[in-house]
Design an enzyme around this catalytic site. Structure first.
Site, PDB file in Angstrom:
ATOM      1  N   GLU A  47       0.881  -1.177   0.000  1.00  0.00           N
ATOM      2  CA  GLU A  47       0.000   0.000   0.000  1.00  0.00           C
ATOM      3  C   GLU A  47       0.911   1.216   0.000  1.00  0.00           C
ATOM      4  OE1 GLU A  47      -3.257   0.037  -0.173  1.00  0.00           O
ATOM      5  OE2 GLU A  47      -3.769  -2.047   0.210  1.00  0.00           O
ATOM      6  N   CYS A  92      -2.212   9.403   2.556  1.00  0.00           N
ATOM      7  CA  CYS A  92      -1.770   8.782   1.301  1.00  0.00           C
ATOM      8  C   CYS A  92      -2.720   9.128   0.161  1.00  0.00           C
ATOM      9  CB  CYS A  92      -1.677   7.281   1.470  1.00  0.00           C
ATOM     10  SG  CYS A  92      -3.216   6.541   2.051  1.00  0.00           S
TER      11      CYS A  92
HETATM   12  P1  NAD Z   1       8.200   4.812   4.895  1.00  0.00           P
HETATM   13  O1  NAD Z   1       8.207   3.973   3.675  1.00  0.00           O
HETATM   14  O2  NAD Z   1       9.358   5.702   5.155  1.00  0.00           O
HETATM   15  O3  NAD Z   1       8.066   3.897   6.212  1.00  0.00           O
HETATM   16  C1  NAD Z   1       7.068   2.923   6.332  1.00  0.00           C
HETATM   17  C2  NAD Z   1       7.564   1.810   7.247  1.00  0.00           C
HETATM   18  O4  NAD Z   1       8.703   1.201   6.654  1.00  0.00           O
HETATM   19  C3  NAD Z   1       7.985   2.275   8.637  1.00  0.00           C
HETATM   20  O5  NAD Z   1       7.511   1.351   9.586  1.00  0.00           O
HETATM   21  C4  NAD Z   1       9.504   2.257   8.567  1.00  0.00           C
HETATM   22  O6  NAD Z   1      10.127   1.981   9.792  1.00  0.00           O
HETATM   23  C5  NAD Z   1       9.767   1.135   7.579  1.00  0.00           C
HETATM   24  N1  NAD Z   1      11.045   1.308   6.861  1.00  0.00           N
HETATM   25  C6  NAD Z   1      11.684   2.478   6.575  1.00  0.00           C
HETATM   26  N2  NAD Z   1      12.832   2.227   5.902  1.00  0.00           N
HETATM   27  C7  NAD Z   1      12.917   0.885   5.766  1.00  0.00           C
HETATM   28  C8  NAD Z   1      13.874   0.022   5.179  1.00  0.00           C
HETATM   29  N3  NAD Z   1      14.968   0.477   4.601  1.00  0.00           N
HETATM   30  N4  NAD Z   1      13.629  -1.300   5.217  1.00  0.00           N
HETATM   31  C9  NAD Z   1      12.505  -1.791   5.788  1.00  0.00           C
HETATM   32  N5  NAD Z   1      11.582  -1.015   6.378  1.00  0.00           N
HETATM   33  C10 NAD Z   1      11.778   0.305   6.373  1.00  0.00           C
HETATM   34  O7  NAD Z   1       6.835   5.628   4.841  1.00  0.00           O
HETATM   35  P2  NAD Z   1       6.310   6.747   5.825  1.00  0.00           P
HETATM   36  O8  NAD Z   1       7.108   7.990   5.671  1.00  0.00           O
HETATM   37  O9  NAD Z   1       6.151   6.192   7.190  1.00  0.00           O
HETATM   38  O10 NAD Z   1       4.828   6.967   5.228  1.00  0.00           O
HETATM   39  C11 NAD Z   1       4.562   7.818   4.171  1.00  0.00           C
HETATM   40  C12 NAD Z   1       4.351   7.080   2.868  1.00  0.00           C
HETATM   41  O11 NAD Z   1       3.384   6.052   3.040  1.00  0.00           O
HETATM   42  C13 NAD Z   1       3.784   7.975   1.785  1.00  0.00           C
HETATM   43  O12 NAD Z   1       4.389   7.669   0.558  1.00  0.00           O
HETATM   44  C14 NAD Z   1       2.314   7.611   1.759  1.00  0.00           C
HETATM   45  O13 NAD Z   1       1.659   7.917   0.560  1.00  0.00           O
HETATM   46  C15 NAD Z   1       2.377   6.158   2.025  1.00  0.00           C
HETATM   47  N6  NAD Z   1       1.123   5.675   2.575  1.00  0.00           N
HETATM   48  C16 NAD Z   1       0.358   4.824   1.829  1.00  0.00           C
HETATM   49  C17 NAD Z   1      -0.863   4.392   2.328  1.00  0.00           C
HETATM   50  C18 NAD Z   1      -1.765   3.458   1.572  1.00  0.00           C
HETATM   51  O14 NAD Z   1      -2.728   2.955   2.157  1.00  0.00           O
HETATM   52  N7  NAD Z   1      -1.527   3.203   0.301  1.00  0.00           N
HETATM   53  C19 NAD Z   1      -1.279   4.824   3.573  1.00  0.00           C
HETATM   54  C20 NAD Z   1      -0.468   5.693   4.280  1.00  0.00           C
HETATM   55  C21 NAD Z   1       0.740   6.094   3.778  1.00  0.00           C
END
Ligand code: NAD
Length: 484
Positions: A225, A259
């Site tokens: 997602e 998102c």
């Molecule tokens: P992110 O990708 O930075 O982090 C998400 C999760 O991934 C966190 O738990 C983080 O600890 C983990 N993570 C970070 N780096 C990692 C790595 N190298 N390896 C493994 N895991 C890692 O996202 P964010 O900043 O927390 O959220 C914002 C993003 O999420 C935006 O792009 C937004 O559009 C998207 N989003 C999508 C939805 C949806 O339902 N489609 C919902 C909410 C947010």
């Protein structure tokens, strides 16, 4: 004095060991849960519902402490959707679990076939910070409904909510069924090293790629997602006051950090100023009803952290340097991570603000002379998570929907397709893979196993078995004529 032996403080096992231990326990439990009947699964959903209703006040407080999200907004946009999801899953679970009979083709006369949803097994849920409660618990509902165990990794950027969940879950579930691992990318990496049966990741496309690569090592199935730039198309026939109120709500709820938030608006040139006027009116109505200014509004959350705050200021400054104009907002209070709801005009598609996901309280408005011009801007970018159309004209609405692609769409409103219990939710291409929510979420966490039962001692077409001979071709010829 006799010396007293001071006990050594317990040594924390390295995270990889802790993860491996819980994974092994969950794997054993998942085998037991495979045969769990409806009452047992329903009981686990009821247990989750108890957690949510008992601790709602603490959840609202934790999210407020994380980024000053108004408690009412957390209740509306996080806790209520999870409650509704839980109620929906509890009401539908028996029907979802039921094996689904399939019709019997003539060539299979005598057999019976059905699809049996069975649990995938041990699942991993990694969630982002922006709806820290809802985006962790929504997939958990689906995982438990489908009969799985789950390991949860909330975001490190919302430490209050993460700590609360890590404290509460063990009070309601044994670690062999649901376990929480707090921490950042290093903890996520330790989790991703395990051979999960399904990984449900919500976050950025960049990390989504890392997750998919890790999943490939074990051929774990994934739901991704992700995010993207969700456009709003304001058609010539759009009712402007209604349109503006819906855009402002969808954009500035959660301070633009959704998102599915409208990322940019496309509007015919002669409607730009009337739309901006209506947007300002709606902004004042929602966030400045007593004239104290947006910063004083108790209904506006803050930017999550200094890094994202700097990123947003940079996007804004860069756009202004390249000719964009701030027609509303733009004020900052860095110590509060406050950026006023900001409307930008005179933007161009090549500006950074039109290239990367904004994820904050900045709304650029672009004008389009022709539909083709607007479509080129939308279709030049990766497929968005959502696309919104505002129009009174059905033919125009159909045109915009048919000529674009997106994870989902709401017409004449924003965001609300997300929480519809009967609509699957997910991205397309760059904005995600797979579907969540309701029955789609249940199925994402289930192996839809086809089962076919033959009658003992019966063969449908004995002549197709060896030894082959002219009779084989005679039967094939007959089959071609009647069936193929
Ligand atoms: P992110 O990708 O930075 O982090 C998400 C999760 O991934 C966190 O738990 C983080 O600890 C983990 N993570 C970070 N780096 C990692 C790595 N190298 N390896 C493994 N895991 C890692 O996202 P964010 O900043 O927390 O959220 C914002 C993003 O999420 C935006 O792009 C937004 O559009 C998207 N989003 C999508 C939805 C949806 O339902 N489609 C919902 C909410 C947010």
């Amino acid at each position: 004095m006799p010396s007293v032996a001071v006990p050594e403080p317990p040594v924390q096992a390295p995270i990889a060991n802790q993860v491996a231990e819980v994974f092994a326990a969950q794997r054993a439990r998942a085998l037991e849960l495979r045969a769990a009947a409806y009452p047992e699964r329903k009981a686990r959903l009821a247990q989750l519902a108890r957690l949510v209703s008992t601790h709602e006040a603490e959840i609202l407080q934790a999210v407020y402490d994380d980024f000053r999200k108004p408690p009412a907004e957390t209740a509306v946009t996080e806790v209520m959707p999870v409650r509704l999801t839980l109620r929906h899953a509890q009401a539908r679970l028996r029907a979802w679990m039921r094996p689904r009979r399939v019709p019997t083709p003539l060539t299979y006369v005598g057999t019976r076939g059905w699809v049996r949803p069975e649990p995938k097994g041990v699942t991993l849920i990694i969630s982002p910070w922006n709806y820290p409660f809802m985006l962790l618990f929504e997939p958990l509902v689906s995982a438990l409904a489908a009969g799985n165990t789950a390991m949860l990794k909330p975001s490190e950027l919302t430490p209050h909510l993460s700590a609360l969940v890590a404290r509460l879950i063990p009070q309601y579930f044994p670690a062999a069924e649901v376990a929480v691992f707090e921490g950042g990318p290093e903890v996520a990496q330790a989790l991703l090293a395990q051979p999960f049966d399904h990984i449900f990741f919500t976050g950025s496309p960049a990390v989504g790629k890392i997750v998919m690569q890790a999943a490939a090592q074990h051929l774990s199935s994934v739901t991704l997602e992700l995010g993207g730039k969700s456009p709003v198309v304001v058609d010539r026939s759009a009712p402007l006051a209604h349109t503006a109120r819906k855009i402002v709500w969808g954009k500035f709820v959660n301070n633009g950090q959704s998102c599915v938030a409208p990322d940019y608006v496309l509007v015919p040139p002669d409607l730009l100023q009337p739309l901006v006027d209506e947007l300002q009116k709606a902004l004042n109505e929602y966030y400045n009803p007593d004239g104290q200014g947006f910063a004083a509004s108790p209904s506006l959350a803050r930017v999550i952290n200094a890094r994202h705050y700097q990123r947003l200021l940079h996007l804004l400054q860069q756009a202004q340097q390249q000719g964009a104009r701030v027609v509303c907002g733009g004020q900052t209070q860095p110590e509060e991570l406050y950026l006023a709801p900001t409307l930008l005009t005179h933007v161009r598609p090549d500006m950074a603000v039109l290239q990367e996901e904004i994820f904050g309280p900045i709304l650029p408005l672009l004008t389009y002379q022709s539909r083709e011009e607007a479509l080129a801007i939308i279709n030049d970018r990766p497929k968005p998570l959502s696309l919104y159309v505002f129009s009174r004209d059905q033919a125009a609405t159909d045109y915009w929907v048919q000529h674009t692609s997106a994870g989902g769409t709401t017409v004449n409103d924003t965001l609300i397709h997300f929480a519809h219990e009967h609509l699957p939710f997910g991205g397309a291409g760059h904005s995600g893979l797979g579907r969540a929510h309701g029955q789609a979420g249940f199925e994402a966490f289930s192996n839809l196993r086809p089962v076919l039962r033959q009658r003992v001692g019966y063969t449908n077409f004995q002549a197709l078995y060896p030894p082959y001979g002219p009779h084989t071709f005679r039967l094939l010829g007959w089959m071609k004529k009647w069936f193929a």
